[in-house]
Structures are given as structure tokens and as C-alpha cells.
Design an enzyme around this catalytic site. Structure first.
Site, PDB file in Angstrom:
ATOM      1  N   GLU A 197     -90.538 -38.811  14.007  1.00 23.25           N
ATOM      2  CA  GLU A 197     -91.074 -39.057  12.674  1.00 23.25           C
ATOM      3  C   GLU A 197     -89.991 -39.397  11.652  1.00 23.25           C
ATOM      4  O   GLU A 197     -90.299 -39.763  10.516  1.00 23.25           O
ATOM      5  CB  GLU A 197     -91.871 -37.837  12.205  1.00 23.25           C
ATOM      6  CG  GLU A 197     -93.086 -37.572  13.078  1.00 23.25           C
ATOM      7  CD  GLU A 197     -93.778 -36.255  12.761  1.00 23.25           C
ATOM      8  OE1 GLU A 197     -93.260 -35.499  11.903  1.00 23.25           O
ATOM      9  OE2 GLU A 197     -94.833 -35.976  13.369  1.00 23.25           O
ATOM     10  N   GLU A 326     -98.179 -37.820  19.395  1.00 26.60           N
ATOM     11  CA  GLU A 326     -98.562 -36.457  19.037  1.00 26.60           C
ATOM     12  C   GLU A 326     -99.930 -36.498  18.375  1.00 26.60           C
ATOM     13  O   GLU A 326    -100.212 -37.397  17.578  1.00 26.60           O
ATOM     14  CB  GLU A 326     -97.568 -35.820  18.059  1.00 26.60           C
ATOM     15  CG  GLU A 326     -96.170 -35.604  18.591  1.00 26.60           C
ATOM     16  CD  GLU A 326     -95.242 -34.978  17.550  1.00 26.60           C
ATOM     17  OE1 GLU A 326     -95.760 -34.433  16.546  1.00 26.60           O
ATOM     18  OE2 GLU A 326     -94.015 -35.038  17.735  1.00 26.60           O
TER      19      GLU A 326
END
Length: 592
Positions: A197, A326
Site C-alpha cells: 500500500e 487483500e
């Protein structure tokens, strides 16, 4: 014969042949053989073969660089965030539970003394990652390894100092050069992922680089693209199978909408059809990310999930495989599965089946309990088992897609039934406008209808909202009461805005002028001048605290028209503290 069955049986026959020829011993040496059949498949096809996936979370990415140094026993890092030492039996059991692929997040700087300019990864750490990779490959799983959060060293890319930015790239290239060399002869079932991220706005993180924050949003996109291109070039320039290995490119913030932005560009590759794109899905965060009791399942929530996931076909249409690296709904604080978790998960899997994505559950022994070697919820256990590659091997791709379409339709119908339990302001097509306060607390544990789609059922349990229907020009008051939540308050603010759904359609050009903000019953002085705007040309919005706004949009509306003092962060989250109640009174009407 049906297409997916052909592919699946081809691999079964291939491994049987290898076993007969003495090539399929249960040792790590098996995994350095690149099966010829895999060379013929594309990124879209490998996504199909990766099936249903899971993360080995809070394990090799557990960050102990600061507390343990770089010379501790590898198990000290591996267990730092509460997980047991990983065993071969755990990966075998994951495969048996229905997971055909596993993502192994890694914090490589646990074993790199990069502060001193030494970028060598300690051998013991590399050995341990390789050992776990082999556990998974021996269980016949596809494997993804990446460079995860890793203490936030990524913020060096956003440093105000060019020397620090150069060191960041040197570290990144050295790291992947070593990883690529170690795994160069591994089969295509091992996939490298460029990051996590942090490739995006978090390149401005100040965890490590205190003078970070120098990148504008445009520059963050440019730097993300540069890092991803460097990743591809580095791997392709190394030896062995890396010239053709499947590579997973981290999207911008791994956020779907940010990755769809045209400023994000997939890197150029020296070989066709070997790149995949990674995004994460935790929407709505009020449900997926909060440990407080929360519910999910309204018609609008089903539709919102379907709509955003469908947008990733932008990449599959270009030949890039899509991995939802995810996703998941965090269990409640007591460890129990939250209401509608199976429905939420099933709808993600249905979308993945329909569009050919790879869903990879984020798990830290919350669902697959590693000590017990099984899924802890019967509904989820059946769901994952039923979505395994072997369970669906008798179905053609079109049959799988048709089953997914029917299941998604049933989800929408279930959402309509769910909506009948809600009492409060409702919408009837485009006939009504309702004003409300979007809110996410700083710890993301408390929220209310955060997003341009008005959904009063999307909230943390205990939140009481006073939303109002807008009938035209006038003065209105809206409020939120957090005293009924588990904590009894919202911890400052991560994001907040006033929303007026259908405002742009019913009252085009109208302006919101905030007259009064009250926090915990006391008047609050805003730190800037809020402005009226819209993101979707349907919902009118006034940002109260939106730190992701890089610059004030040119179409922003203010009564005087002067945008020089306009701000998207009129609530100061550094001083706001515990918010028990918040109310906003505003005037609404046409520009004068």
C-alpha cells in the site's frame, strides 16, 4: 471438454509424469523446475489457475528492525506480531481448506542494515523466506512474495533531500536484485510483487524520513510509476526464469479508484502477457476495518461493491491479470465473526469468479487458525472449500461465470430484504435529497455513511444520526451522536464531510454555507473556509476533514468566489480529541 477442466487436468497429468520420471520428490529442489506448460499461459490464464488465495499475515512482514536490530534470530521477527512459527503443516492445511495460492508479505529491512549504507539481506532471513515459499510450493500453491510496509522506509522517496531519494532507489534495487538472484530458477508458480500500500501517497510517510512529504499527488503518481518500472526492469535483467516470471504490480495505494486514475500507468515489459495488477478491497471500512460490531448487506452496499470491483476490468481488458491482494472483514473485538461476514465474502468471490480476479483473504489467524489448522467458522470453511480450483474443476469458465452472475443477483435481492429493517430517511430514485455527516474516526473504529452514496445503514453500532431531507433553500442542522458506541466517542477524525445526496441533480449550483459547528455541545472554530463541490456530479459535498485533497478543485463553489482561503480540512484532527457529538448548521441556497 470444458476449458477449465482441461487446464486443471493438464497440470495433474504433468505432475504425475514428473513423479514417474523421478522429478517430483518432496524437496525444495522440485520448485526450481519451471514446468513447460506454464510457459504457454498468459497473465489472465495464470490468474484463473491461482484460484482462491490467502495471506500469511503478520508473519514475515512483522517489523522488528528498530526493536530487534538486524541480527536477531529469524523466529523473533516472525513471531513478533503474535503469530506462531510457520510450519509445513500449516501451508498444507491451507491448501486443503480451499486456498490455491498464498501471499507472503515480507519486511526485508528486518535483516538489512540500510542506515549504514549496507543493503545486503542477512542470509538467515532470506533462507527462512525461501523455506516458507517451499512449504507453499510443495503444497501445490501459487506463491506471491513482496516488499511490505517495512517500517515506512518508503517515505525516503518523498524526502526533501535528493540524496535520500537516491538512497531509497538504491535500497529498492539492491533488495530486488538479491531476491531475484536467490529465486531465479524457481518455477512460474512463484510471483514477485513490487510493493504494497506504500506505493502512492505513503511515499510521503515520515516514519523513517522525517523530512518526507515533499511529493505532490501528481509527483506521487510519477514516482509510483517509476518504482514499478524499475521493479520490472530489475527482475527482467536478472538471471534464470526471471526473464519470463509473472510479476505483480502494486496499484496506487492499492486503492481501486486511485489505481484507475489515468495518472497510474502499468510499466512496460520486455515480454508480453506476464504482468498482473494488485489492489486491495476493504470497503466500507466502517464494516471491514472496524473491530466494533457492525453490519453489512444493504442493497446499496451490494451494488457499491459490485460497481467498484467491475471497474477493474479496465485492466483485464488490456490483458493484465487482477489480484485482490487483500480483502476481508475484520472480526469483532471478541474475535467472533461479524454479522454478514459470509455474505460480504461470498459477494467478493462471486465478483472474482465473474471477472477472473484472484481474491486473497487478509488473514492473521483470524479465519484460518494456524494452531488448529482449519477455518474457525463453518460458513466460511464451506465457502472457501467450494471455491477451490479442484472443487470447480468440472465446470467450464462460462458455467463458473454464469453461477457467479446468478449469485450476484441473489445478493442484490437479499440486500433489498435487508433494507426493510431500516427506519429513517429514505430515497425514492432522484426525488429526494438528504443531508448527512460522513464520518470516520482517526482509528477507523467509528464511522457513519462515509462516501458519496448515502447509506444510513453503513455505520458502527450505536451511532445515532440526525439526517434531514432537503426541500430547497433554507437553514438545516444535521448531527451525529457517538455516545452509544462501544468506546462512547469517536477518536478525533480521519475523514468527514457533509453530503447532500441528489443535491447536484435537484439543486444545481446551490452552495452550502456553514453557520455553526458544535463539538460535544461547545462551539467549534473551523481552521479554514469550507467549500462546496461534488465528486460524482450527483452528491453535493463539503469536506470537513479530507487530507487526501491535494489541491482545491477549480469547480469549487464559495459564496464570494474567492478560493484562496478554501480548505478541505476545517476540522483539526490533531486537536479535536474525543468526539461524543458533532452537529453542523448550514444555509443552503443558490449562488448570489
Amino acid at each position: 471438454m470444458k476449458q477449465r477442466k482441461i487446464k486443471f487436468e493438464l497440470f495433474i497429468l504433468m505432475f504425475v509424469f514428473m513423479a514417474i520420471m523421478g522429478c517430483s520428490k518432496s524437496t525444495s529442489s522440485d520448485n526450481v523446475v519451471s514446468p513447460p506448460a506454464e510457459k504457454e499461459i498468459t497473465a489472465l490464464e495464470v490468474a484463473n489457475l491461482m484460484g482462491n488465495g490467502i495471506n500469511l499475515g503478520n508473519t514475515m512482514e512483522a517489523y522488528g528492525h528498530v526493536s530487534l536490530g538486524v541480527d536477531a534470530e529469524t523466529s523473533a521477527y516472525e513471531t513478533l506480531w503474535g503469530q506462531p512459527v510457520t510450519t509445513k503443516e500449516m501451508l498444507t492445511a491451507m491448501k486443503e481448506a480451499g486456498f490455491d495460492s498464498v501471499r507472503i508479505p515480507v519486511a526485508w529491512t528486518n535483516a538489512i542494515d540500510y542506515e549504514s549504507g549496507n543493503y545486503t539481506i542477512k542470509k538467515a532471513y532470506m533462507d527462512r523466506v525461501e523455506e516458507i515459499v517451499n512449504y507453499a510450493l510443495d503444497a501445490d500453491m501459487y506463491v506471491v512474495i513482496n516488499e511490505h510496509w517495512d517500517g515506512g522506509w518508503w517515505g525516503m522517496f518523498g524526502s526533501a533531500t535528493s540524496e535520500t531519494r537516491e538512497k531509497a532507489m538504491e535500497l529498492y534495487v539492491s533488495m530486488w536484485t538479491q531476491i531475484a538472484e536467490r529465486f531465479q530458477d524457481y518455477s512460474d508458480k512463484l510471483i514477485f510483487e513490487s510493493g504494497n500500500e506504500e506505493l502512492g501517497s505513503r511515499l510521503n510517510d515520515v516514519d523513517v524520513s522525517k523530512d518526507s512529504g515533499a511529493l505532490t499527488e501528481d509527483e506521487s503518481y510519477e514516482t509510483t510509476n517509476k518504482i514499478n518500472q524499475t521493479f520490472v526492469d530489475t527482475i527482467r535483467g536478472s538471471g534464470g526464469n526471471n526473464s519470463e516470471r509473472f510479476l505483480l504490480i502494486a496499484g496506487y495505494n492499492t486503492n481501486i479508484m486511485a489505481t484507475l486514475d489515468d495518472r497510474f500507468q502499468m510499466p512496460k515489459d520486455s515480454i508480453a502477457n506476464r504482468l498482473l495488477i494488485s489492489v486491495h478491497y476493504y470497503d466500507p471500512w466502517s464494516y471491514a476495518g472496524s473491530e466494533d460490531l457492525a453490519s453489512w448487506g444493504s442493497e446499496s452496499e451490494y451494488k457499491a461493491q459490485n460497481d467498484v470491483l467491475a471497474k477493474m476490468t479496465k485492466f483485464t481488458d488490456q490483458g493484465f491479470g487482477v489480484i485482490i491482494g487483500e480483502y476481508g472483514a475484520l472480526p469483532a473485538k471478541d474475535g467472533t465473526i461479524k454479522e454478514n461476514t459470509v455474505d460480504y465474502t461470498k459477494n467478493i468471490l462471486d465478483n472474482s469468479d465473474l471477472y477472473g480476479y484472484v481474491p486473497m483473504l487478509w488473514d492473521t489467524s483470524s479465519f484460518f487458525v494456524r494452531q488448529d489448522l482449519k477455518i474457525n467458522d463453518e460458513g466460511l470453511a464451506k465457502l472457501f472449500k467450494d471455491r477451490s480450483l479442484s472443487a470447480q474443476s468440472s465446470l467450464s469458465d462460462e458455467e463458473i461465470k454464469e453461477n457467479a452472475r446468478k449469485s450476484l443477483e441473489l445478493g442484490i435481492a437479499k440486500g433489498k430484504e435487508y433494507d426493510t429493517s431500516y427506519v429513517g430517511p429514505t430515497l425514492n430514485g432522484d426525488e429526494k435529497a438528504v443531508a448527512w455527516i460522513m464520518y470516520n474516526s482517526n482509528d477507523s473504529n467509528v464511522s457513519y455513511s462515509a462516501g458519496d452514496t448515502y447509506d444510513p445503514s453503513s455505520k458502527t453500532d450505536g451511532v445515532v444520526a440526525s439526517d434531514v431531507e432537503i426541500n430547497g433553500a433554507g437553514t438545516y442542522t444535521i448531527s451525529l451522536d457517538f455516545t452509544g458506541t462501544t468506546e462512547g466517542f469517536a477518536n478525533s477524525v480521519l475523514f468527514s464531510a457533509i453530503g447532500i445526496t441528489n443535491g447536484e441533480l435537484l439543486f444545481p449550483g446551490y452552495i452550502v454555507t456553514i453557520k455553526d459547528v458544535t463539538i460535544n455541545g461547545d462551539p467549534y472554530k473551523m481552521t479554514g473556509v469550507p467549500y462546496t463541490t461534488t465528486d460524482d456530479k450527483k452528491t453535493t459535498r463539503v469536506n470537513l476533514h479530507n487530507p487526501w485533497v491535494g489541491s482545491i478543485p477549480v469547480e469549487a463553489r464559495l459564496p464570494e468566489g474567492d478560493l484562496s482561503s478554501a480548505s478541505a480540512t476545517v476540522l483539526d484532527n490533531q486537536t479535536l480529541g474525543e468526539v461524543e457529538t458533532i452537529s453542523v448548521t448550514f444555509e443552503y441556497g443558490p449562488a448570489k
